[in-house]
Design an enzyme around this catalytic site. Structure first.
Site, PDB file in Angstrom:
ATOM      1  N   GLU A 400       0.505  -1.080   0.250  1.00  0.00           N
ATOM      2  CA  GLU A 400       0.077  -0.349   0.061  1.00  0.00           C
ATOM      3  C   GLU A 400       0.997   1.476  -0.064  1.00  0.00           C
ATOM      4  O   GLU A 400       0.530   2.141   0.840  1.00  0.00           O
ATOM      5  CB  GLU A 400      -0.849  -0.497   1.274  1.00  0.00           C
ATOM      6  CG  GLU A 400      -2.142  -0.960   1.416  1.00  0.00           C
ATOM      7  CD  GLU A 400      -2.860  -1.273   2.297  1.00  0.00           C
ATOM      8  OE1 GLU A 400      -2.795  -0.523   3.760  1.00  0.00           O
ATOM      9  OE2 GLU A 400      -4.087  -1.836   1.931  1.00  0.00           O
ATOM     10  N   GLU A 497      -5.405  -9.979  -2.015  1.00  0.00           N
ATOM     11  CA  GLU A 497      -5.674  -9.488  -0.632  1.00  0.00           C
ATOM     12  C   GLU A 497      -7.014  -9.481  -0.653  1.00  0.00           C
ATOM     13  O   GLU A 497      -8.140  -8.410  -1.371  1.00  0.00           O
ATOM     14  CB  GLU A 497      -4.905  -8.811   0.389  1.00  0.00           C
ATOM     15  CG  GLU A 497      -4.598  -8.573   1.415  1.00  0.00           C
ATOM     16  CD  GLU A 497      -3.936  -7.612   1.512  1.00  0.00           C
ATOM     17  OE1 GLU A 497      -4.589  -6.666   2.299  1.00  0.00           O
ATOM     18  OE2 GLU A 497      -2.921  -7.908   2.087  1.00  0.00           O
TER      19      GLU A 497
HETATM   20  C1  GCB Z   1      -5.550  -4.382   4.013  1.00  0.00           C
HETATM   21  C2  GCB Z   1      -4.046  -4.271   4.510  1.00  0.00           C
HETATM   22  C3  GCB Z   1      -3.908  -5.646   5.410  1.00  0.00           C
HETATM   23  C4  GCB Z   1      -4.911  -5.111   6.526  1.00  0.00           C
HETATM   24  C5  GCB Z   1      -6.408  -5.423   5.815  1.00  0.00           C
HETATM   25  C6  GCB Z   1      -7.606  -5.326   6.767  1.00  0.00           C
HETATM   26  O1  GCB Z   1      -5.907  -3.830   2.846  1.00  0.00           O
HETATM   27  O2  GCB Z   1      -3.102  -4.713   3.604  1.00  0.00           O
HETATM   28  O3  GCB Z   1      -2.765  -4.852   6.273  1.00  0.00           O
HETATM   29  O4  GCB Z   1      -5.430  -6.726   7.275  1.00  0.00           O
HETATM   30  O5  GCB Z   1      -6.862  -4.879   4.852  1.00  0.00           O
HETATM   31  O6  GCB Z   1      -7.933  -6.510   7.151  1.00  0.00           O
HETATM   32  O7  GCB Z   1      -8.440  -4.709   6.601  1.00  0.00           O
END
Ligand code: GCB
Length: 587
Positions: A400, A497
């Protein structure tokens, strides 16, 4: 010398190795008065702590503690080590550490998640007990990596718990005085049935001759090597090569010897022959397309925090096998070496990541300057340590990176940020041209930087933080975005993700957010969407297991519940859903 971490210490005819982890003396030093009071001459009024292990989990009064602490242990050093060079290797200490032996200063290191090593021969008493003292602090501040100092309330500006302490094993080891092998780089390739290993050996010393033996698949190839200015390079042909792949994670043994008649030093490692590349739509392993089915993982467990624990490593890979996953990311930092050793053996594909998480610092010139050096340092240390693992197919170099939306006219920091970032990505490619590079692009980050990555990796939380409760609408948004990105960049994409929090045991007839049912529905929708795009090369769930993070209104009890397994590794409904999907793909 940073190169001292290149090779994991090993025991053989000429090298000795002793693990000194265990229960050590420990003392808090919140006022940072230990150096002045010379605590390195022996800790008084100490308590006991397990090494490896994070202090935050072991002590009730240190849950959120981030200041100075002191560790101490003793170890008997035999008389016979007098003729060797003796090193200490600390697997990691978060964040910064200073080391003393018998009260004498040895050195210091900043940066968690990577090992550091010092020659301690000059400070040792041979044939006697020696006192080892390590001072550690985990202060979170601007100009460190990961970066701190952006929010005054949270104890960290990132979504995992900033565990402090000596979280990996500590070793004493010896190498021969006269000369030793400092680094070995094996670059594999193949053509048809012929394999090739380009091997580069670096020594400390001035031995002229040596040899390399590559053995495996019924062949043993012996070659002499010649050193020029401490370096030897050789290409070794491997007949009937047996390639490394998830289906057949075959490992060759590479043994390097220094010296001609007499064996001055030797080192053996295991590695595989495989190649990684990309075309417009696909990631290729050994020229064949692969699809990543896997997870983002953290090093996180009750009781030890981020401390290494081998049963957890073994269990996690067993569970990933059980659901039919073939890959994982070391989000967001280099993991303990045992993860990669086991992934090599079991055939997992790994995206190995650097600690450059939350690059909020790409906002203005001062911030860029403050982190540029660290980004490079940690990336270089990671590649130095992990470059010979066939399981690692891609380096994850940032999470990010953010843009400053409040720039004024005439502010050139946007161009500077891009330049810093592009140089950094390129530097990794130059150091290791055999692997892919990527970063995780957040939806608020710059969308035009993907030209510096081999694969477009998106983290998206549509149906969760955005379009919450409206899964189909959210997934449609990502589908559109993916199509646009692919048309623009012509690179394969990974949904790297995505996920939804599910409180273990929470259910509802109509899937409601925070239930296991909602988590299944969201994952199903993303995976169905991915199936219809031939440029998607992987789906990686966030997260493998629930994990500890900092307190906030979206982190009930201080946990992120997006795990498909609970923190103690019980399956949620989503794990069974994935098993049904991924195992049927295989059959
Ligand atoms: C994201 C982050 C990650 C968080 C995730 C979340 O975008 O990259 O570090 O854990 O969201 O679960 O909010």
């Amino acid at each position: 010398n940073p190169k001292d971490i290149a090779l994991f210490p090993q025991r053989n005819e000429v090298r000795e190795l002793k693990k000194i982890s265990g229960i050590w003396k420990f003392k808090k030093d919140a006022e940072d008065k230990g150096v002045e009071e010379q605590w390195f001459n022996g800790l008084k009024d100490f308590r006991s702590i397990a090494v490896p292990g994070s202090w935050n989990e072991q002590f009730t009064d240190m849950k959120n503690y981030r200041d100075w602490v002191w560790y101490e242990t003793t170890s008997f050093i035999p008389e016979r080590w007098k003729d060797e060079k003796v090193y200490i290797r600390i697997g990691e200490a978060s964040y910064a550490a200073k080391v003393w032996i018998n009260g004498k200063t040895v050195g210091e290191h900043a940066g968690g998640h990577v090992p550091f090593s010092f020659n301690i021969s000059p400070m040792l008493n041979f044939g006697a007990e020696n006192r080892i003292t390590i001072q550690v602090e985990n202060i979170f501040e601007f100009g460190r990596m990961p970066e701190g100092g952006f929010s005054s309330q949270a104890i960290a500006d990132l979504d995992y718990f900033p565990y402090g302490g000596i979280n990996r094993d500590v070793y004493l080891y010896t190498v021969p005085q006269k000369a030793h092998i400092k680094d070995i780089t094996v670059v594999p390739s193949f053509k048809g049935t012929k394999g090739l290993m380009e091997v580069i050996v670096e020594q400390e010393g001035d031995v002229e001759q040596g040899s390399i033996t590559v053995s495996g698949n019924g062949h043993e190839i012996d070659k002499n090597i010649q050193f020029v200015d401490g370096l030897a390079k050789i290409s070794i042909k491997i007949p009937d090569v047996r390639l490394w792949s998830p289906e057949d994670p075959y490992l060759y043994n590479v043994k390097v010897v220094l010296g001609e008649k007499e064996e001055i030093d030797s080192y053996s490692l295991q590695t595989g022959v495989r190649t990684v590349s990309v075309n417009e739509n696909q990631i290729l392993l050994n020229d064949k397309p692969i699809f990543l089915k896997g997870f983002g993982k953290q090093e996180d467990f009750p009781l030890f925090g981020r401390g290494t624990n081998n049963p957890v490593i073994v269990t996690d890979m067993e569970l990933m096998d059980w659901v039919g996953a073939n890959s994982f990311r070391t989000a967001y930092y280099p993991f303990d070496e045992e993860y990669y050793n086991l992934a090599d053996k079991k055939g997992f594909l790994v995206i190995a990541e650097s600690p450059a998480v939350g690059l909020f610092g790409l906002n203005d010139t001062a911030q860029i300057k403050s982190i540029e050096g660290l980004c490079n340092q940690y990336m270089e240390e990671m590649i130095l340590r992990d470059k010979n693992h066939p399981s690692i197919i891609m380096w994850g170099l940032a999470n990010e990176p953010m843009e400053n939306t409040r720039r004024k006219e005439g502010d050139t920091s946007k161009e500077e940020a891009y330049k810093m970032f592009a140089d950094y990505m390129q530097r990794a490619k130059d150091l290791d041209p055999t692997r892919l590079v990527m970063y995780l692009g957040d939806s608020n980050g710059p969308s035009d930087w993907y030209d510096v990555a081999d694969v477009i990796c998106l983290n998206r939380y549509e149906g969760w933080y955005k379009t919450n409760g409206r899964i189909n609408e959210g997934v449609q948004n990502i589908s559109n975005e993916l199509d646009q990105l692919h048309t623009k960049f012509k690179k394969p994409c990974i949904l790297i993700e995505f996920g939804a929090a599910a409180l273990p045991g929470a259910h509802a007839i109509n899937p409601e957010m925070f239930t296991e049912d909602y988590q299944v529905e969201l994952i199903r929708a993303y995976m169905q969407m991915a199936k219809h795009k031939d440029f998607i090369s992987g789906v990686m769930l966030w997260n493998f297991a629930d994990f500890k993070t900092t307190s906030s209104i979206i982190r009930m009890g201080g946990y992120n519940y997006k795990g498909v397994f609970t923190r103690d590794r019980r399956p949620k409904a989503a794990a069974r859903y994935l098993k049904a999907e991924w195992k049927s793909d295989k059959e």
